[in-house]
Design a protein around this motif. Sequence first.
Motif, PDB file in Angstrom:
ATOM      1  N   ASN A 118       0.790  -1.180   0.080  1.00 58.21           N
ATOM      2  CA  ASN A 118       0.123  -0.051   0.010  1.00 58.21           C
ATOM      3  C   ASN A 118       0.884   1.261  -0.002  1.00 58.21           C
ATOM      4  O   ASN A 118       0.454   2.234  -0.715  1.00 58.21           O
ATOM      5  N   ARG A 119       1.964   1.266   0.628  1.00 60.56           N
ATOM      6  CA  ARG A 119       2.803   2.437   0.921  1.00 60.56           C
ATOM      7  C   ARG A 119       3.384   2.480  -0.597  1.00 60.56           C
ATOM      8  O   ARG A 119       3.844   3.766  -1.009  1.00 60.56           O
ATOM      9  N   LEU A 120       4.086   1.506  -1.089  1.00 59.92           N
ATOM     10  CA  LEU A 120       4.867   1.560  -2.465  1.00 59.92           C
ATOM     11  C   LEU A 120       3.714   2.013  -3.509  1.00 59.92           C
ATOM     12  O   LEU A 120       4.060   2.961  -4.406  1.00 59.92           O
ATOM     13  N   SER A 121       2.518   1.865  -3.310  1.00 64.95           N
ATOM     14  CA  SER A 121       1.453   2.157  -4.292  1.00 64.95           C
ATOM     15  C   SER A 121       1.271   3.536  -4.572  1.00 64.95           C
ATOM     16  O   SER A 121       0.718   4.318  -5.602  1.00 64.95           O
ATOM     17  N   LEU A 122       1.554   4.344  -3.130  1.00 61.57           N
ATOM     18  CA  LEU A 122       1.380   5.816  -3.079  1.00 61.57           C
ATOM     19  C   LEU A 122       2.449   6.547  -3.726  1.00 61.57           C
ATOM     20  O   LEU A 122       2.329   7.828  -3.640  1.00 61.57           O
ATOM     21  N   ASN A 123       3.688   6.087  -4.123  1.00 63.05           N
ATOM     22  CA  ASN A 123       4.558   6.773  -4.592  1.00 63.05           C
ATOM     23  C   ASN A 123       4.151   7.403  -6.101  1.00 63.05           C
ATOM     24  O   ASN A 123       3.668   6.716  -6.925  1.00 63.05           O
ATOM     25  N   SER A 124       4.352   8.522  -6.364  1.00 61.51           N
ATOM     26  CA  SER A 124       4.215   9.191  -7.376  1.00 61.51           C
ATOM     27  C   SER A 124       5.207   9.292  -8.418  1.00 61.51           C
ATOM     28  O   SER A 124       6.462   9.568  -7.994  1.00 61.51           O
ATOM     29  N   PRO A 125       5.146   8.948  -9.601  1.00 59.45           N
ATOM     30  CA  PRO A 125       6.143   8.896 -10.705  1.00 59.45           C
ATOM     31  C   PRO A 125       6.724  10.262 -11.039  1.00 59.45           C
ATOM     32  O   PRO A 125       7.753  10.222 -11.505  1.00 59.45           O
ATOM     33  N   ASP A 126       6.069  11.247 -10.389  1.00 57.33           N
ATOM     34  CA  ASP A 126       6.654  12.647 -10.714  1.00 57.33           C
ATOM     35  C   ASP A 126       7.184  13.212  -9.595  1.00 57.33           C
ATOM     36  O   ASP A 126       7.641  14.503  -9.764  1.00 57.33           O
ATOM     37  N   ASN A 127       7.537  12.495  -8.585  1.00 60.11           N
ATOM     38  CA  ASN A 127       8.023  12.976  -7.288  1.00 60.11           C
ATOM     39  C   ASN A 127       9.400  12.282  -7.028  1.00 60.11           C
ATOM     40  O   ASN A 127       9.014  10.895  -6.711  1.00 60.11           O
ATOM     41  N   ALA A 128      10.320  12.653  -6.813  1.00 61.61           N
ATOM     42  CA  ALA A 128      11.624  11.847  -6.424  1.00 61.61           C
ATOM     43  C   ALA A 128      11.625  11.621  -4.819  1.00 61.61           C
ATOM     44  O   ALA A 128      12.328  10.837  -4.498  1.00 61.61           O
ATOM     45  N   SER A 129      10.670  12.228  -4.194  1.00 62.52           N
ATOM     46  CA  SER A 129      10.645  11.626  -2.677  1.00 62.52           C
ATOM     47  C   SER A 129       9.680  10.489  -2.386  1.00 62.52           C
ATOM     48  O   SER A 129       8.521  10.633  -2.718  1.00 62.52           O
ATOM     49  N   ARG A 130      10.586   9.378  -2.410  1.00 65.71           N
ATOM     50  CA  ARG A 130       9.599   8.072  -2.580  1.00 65.71           C
ATOM     51  C   ARG A 130       9.901   7.249  -1.328  1.00 65.71           C
ATOM     52  O   ARG A 130      11.114   7.208  -1.009  1.00 65.71           O
ATOM     53  N   TYR A 131       9.107   6.199  -1.416  1.00 70.10           N
ATOM     54  CA  TYR A 131       9.486   5.220  -0.223  1.00 70.10           C
ATOM     55  C   TYR A 131       9.642   4.003  -1.013  1.00 70.10           C
ATOM     56  O   TYR A 131       9.363   3.645  -2.190  1.00 70.10           O
ATOM     57  N   ARG A 132      11.030   3.497  -0.268  1.00 74.33           N
ATOM     58  CA  ARG A 132      11.558   2.402  -1.205  1.00 74.33           C
ATOM     59  C   ARG A 132      11.930   1.052   0.036  1.00 74.33           C
ATOM     60  O   ARG A 132      12.087   1.533   0.883  1.00 74.33           O
ATOM     61  N   VAL A 133      11.860   0.112  -0.518  1.00 75.65           N
ATOM     62  CA  VAL A 133      11.935  -1.286   0.259  1.00 75.65           C
ATOM     63  C   VAL A 133      13.180  -1.845  -0.251  1.00 75.65           C
ATOM     64  O   VAL A 133      13.264  -2.180  -1.463  1.00 75.65           O
ATOM     65  N   LEU A 174       2.199 -10.031 -12.242  1.00 78.29           N
ATOM     66  CA  LEU A 174       3.148  -8.868 -12.017  1.00 78.29           C
ATOM     67  C   LEU A 174       2.147  -7.608 -12.497  1.00 78.29           C
ATOM     68  O   LEU A 174       2.033  -6.515 -12.047  1.00 78.29           O
ATOM     69  N   GLU A 175       1.686  -8.019 -13.765  1.00 78.61           N
ATOM     70  CA  GLU A 175       0.763  -6.899 -14.591  1.00 78.61           C
ATOM     71  C   GLU A 175      -0.419  -6.441 -13.424  1.00 78.61           C
ATOM     72  O   GLU A 175      -0.976  -5.441 -13.316  1.00 78.61           O
ATOM     73  N   ALA A 176      -1.172  -7.538 -13.116  1.00 76.71           N
ATOM     74  CA  ALA A 176      -2.196  -7.511 -12.263  1.00 76.71           C
ATOM     75  C   ALA A 176      -1.993  -6.649 -10.975  1.00 76.71           C
ATOM     76  O   ALA A 176      -2.599  -5.891 -10.109  1.00 76.71           O
ATOM     77  N   THR A 177      -0.654  -6.955 -10.155  1.00 76.54           N
ATOM     78  CA  THR A 177      -0.136  -6.243  -9.219  1.00 76.54           C
ATOM     79  C   THR A 177       0.157  -4.762  -9.320  1.00 76.54           C
ATOM     80  O   THR A 177      -0.208  -3.905  -8.617  1.00 76.54           O
ATOM     81  N   ARG A 178       1.030  -4.564 -10.665  1.00 74.76           N
ATOM     82  CA  ARG A 178       1.094  -3.106 -11.061  1.00 74.76           C
ATOM     83  C   ARG A 178      -0.392  -2.319 -11.062  1.00 74.76           C
ATOM     84  O   ARG A 178      -0.418  -1.095 -10.596  1.00 74.76           O
ATOM     85  N   LEU A 179      -1.298  -2.970 -11.762  1.00 79.26           N
ATOM     86  CA  LEU A 179      -2.705  -2.060 -11.810  1.00 79.26           C
ATOM     87  C   LEU A 179      -3.133  -2.109 -10.422  1.00 79.26           C
ATOM     88  O   LEU A 179      -3.873  -0.929 -10.487  1.00 79.26           O
ATOM     89  N   ALA A 180      -3.199  -2.984  -9.572  1.00 78.89           N
ATOM     90  CA  ALA A 180      -3.848  -2.805  -8.491  1.00 78.89           C
ATOM     91  C   ALA A 180      -3.054  -1.766  -7.824  1.00 78.89           C
ATOM     92  O   ALA A 180      -3.791  -0.834  -7.047  1.00 78.89           O
ATOM     93  N   GLY A 181      -1.770  -1.554  -7.738  1.00 83.25           N
ATOM     94  CA  GLY A 181      -1.099  -0.460  -7.035  1.00 83.25           C
ATOM     95  C   GLY A 181      -1.589   0.923  -7.724  1.00 83.25           C
ATOM     96  O   GLY A 181      -1.709   2.040  -6.939  1.00 83.25           O
ATOM     97  N   ALA A 182      -1.736   0.899  -8.906  1.00 83.41           N
ATOM     98  CA  ALA A 182      -2.399   2.017  -9.665  1.00 83.41           C
ATOM     99  C   ALA A 182      -3.739   2.483  -9.152  1.00 83.41           C
ATOM    100  O   ALA A 182      -4.047   3.828  -8.993  1.00 83.41           O
ATOM    101  N   ILE A 183      -4.551   1.510  -8.831  1.00 83.68           N
ATOM    102  CA  ILE A 183      -5.874   1.946  -8.367  1.00 83.68           C
ATOM    103  C   ILE A 183      -5.728   2.490  -7.207  1.00 83.68           C
ATOM    104  O   ILE A 183      -6.511   3.333  -6.549  1.00 83.68           O
TER     105      ILE A 183
END
Length: 476
Positions: free
Chosen positions: A182-197, A320-329
């Motif tokens: 959930n935290r990774l999902s909230l990373n914005s592609p336009d912001n360098a301030s990102r949560y990383r694991v 992996l694609e289903a995971t990516r799209l769930a994160g985008a949602i």
Amino acid sequence: MSPGPQRAIFLLTLLLIGMLMCRAPLLADEAPWLPVSQVMSELSQNPDFVAALYTRLGRNPKAGGILGPDEIKRLRELILGKNFEALDRFPGMTIPGMGRAVRLAAAAMNHSADKANPQPEVVERADRAAIEEELGIPAAGEPPAPDAYLRSLGFGLEAGDRIDPELAGRYADSLRLAEVLNRLSLNSPDNASRYRVVIGGQPVDTPSALMNALTEAGHDLEVRDSRYFANFGDLIYHGRDVFTPFWIDTGITVPGTDRPLLVPVSHSQHEFVVRGPVVNADLSFYFGIDGEAMFRPSVTRDQAWVMGMVAHRYRGAEALEATRLAGAIVRTYDAIKQRHPDLPFGGYYALGVCNDVNAMIELKMQGETSLFPLTLDPQFFRGSGEVSRLALRLPLDNGRDAKPEPRRILGSIPVAELSALPLPSLRKDLEEVRTAWESGTLPRTHPPVVLIWVVTAIGGFLMVLWLVRWRQGGRA
């Protein structure tokens, strides 16, 4: 009365209101669960229960919600007449009627919908700072106690979910993995301030990158597109499950009758099952009545009557694609709710029900969706992002002239074959509808306007009860 007995009367009042609504198919006599009629028949022998019920229906002004004197009188007559079989025929609201009921419920709970024009899709929270941390799995923590989600209501009734012992053994890892995704999902592609694991010495910053790193480290990932009947009551009587679905009017007439086809509302979710040398977790993804589109740890056991069917399974690149799209949602819904913080119930119904987000994933993965009902309001999805584009392609069911496709109605029934459905009346109706649909002779139902508004008024009260109850659990 104590809170327990009050809760019991509260839920059974909800069930009694169903007697005033459209008919639904009767329960199977041989079913392993209890029909509401049997529960009420037994409880009615208890003078304390009857007195408490009459108090709630009559002398307590808040008990009847928006029910008027005539409805209360009718309920009293049905109870005194011991017409308990009627209790197995539960509400038959149309989708537009459900929408009006949600708005009534929101008004009753002093909510107000946001009428502002939607703004661009992505809004980044200022409080999201750059963080880098280890995955933290295996995770510490104890599983919930076996009765953690059960509440005694008095009179032999309980409400809530039982813990699944097998899932409980993986709960700590499931909870941690859900939090990280959930935290990774909230990373914005336009912001360098990102949560990383950090996993295997390498940082990842998206849900799909994390799942890919796990698979490369020897883990197995399967994503299941699963369907169930939604359990709005979660009632248990003397240890036995009680059948409490919410029946919905599909707008289709059962061939050879003048009855509308009523089906139990379905619940759908995408389930993420991870097995491997380090991470062993079970997650579900859906948009719940708690107003959150998110990954959730799985730990409870469903009641038998909700059944269950896997419509699609994804592995490898598809998983992996289903995971990516769930994160985008997750990220898109969070952004919409930032722009519209006053949406009733966190946007539930206005932004869809559980089915809508899963329908988006199915639409992307399969080219079409087989889920019903879908209720999101397109005005909130006017951005240019992928999720908004998928939302606007969904076959929505909440318009006045909406005509749900039989294919989606049948696709939402949680059995692989109708012959396996242990509800004879419902099975027969669905088989008749399927045969007529395939032959091109299927009629439609056009419910009278007055009936729609009567059902909506009563349904508003039901929605208040259900939405309050499910804000605690989230699933619907």
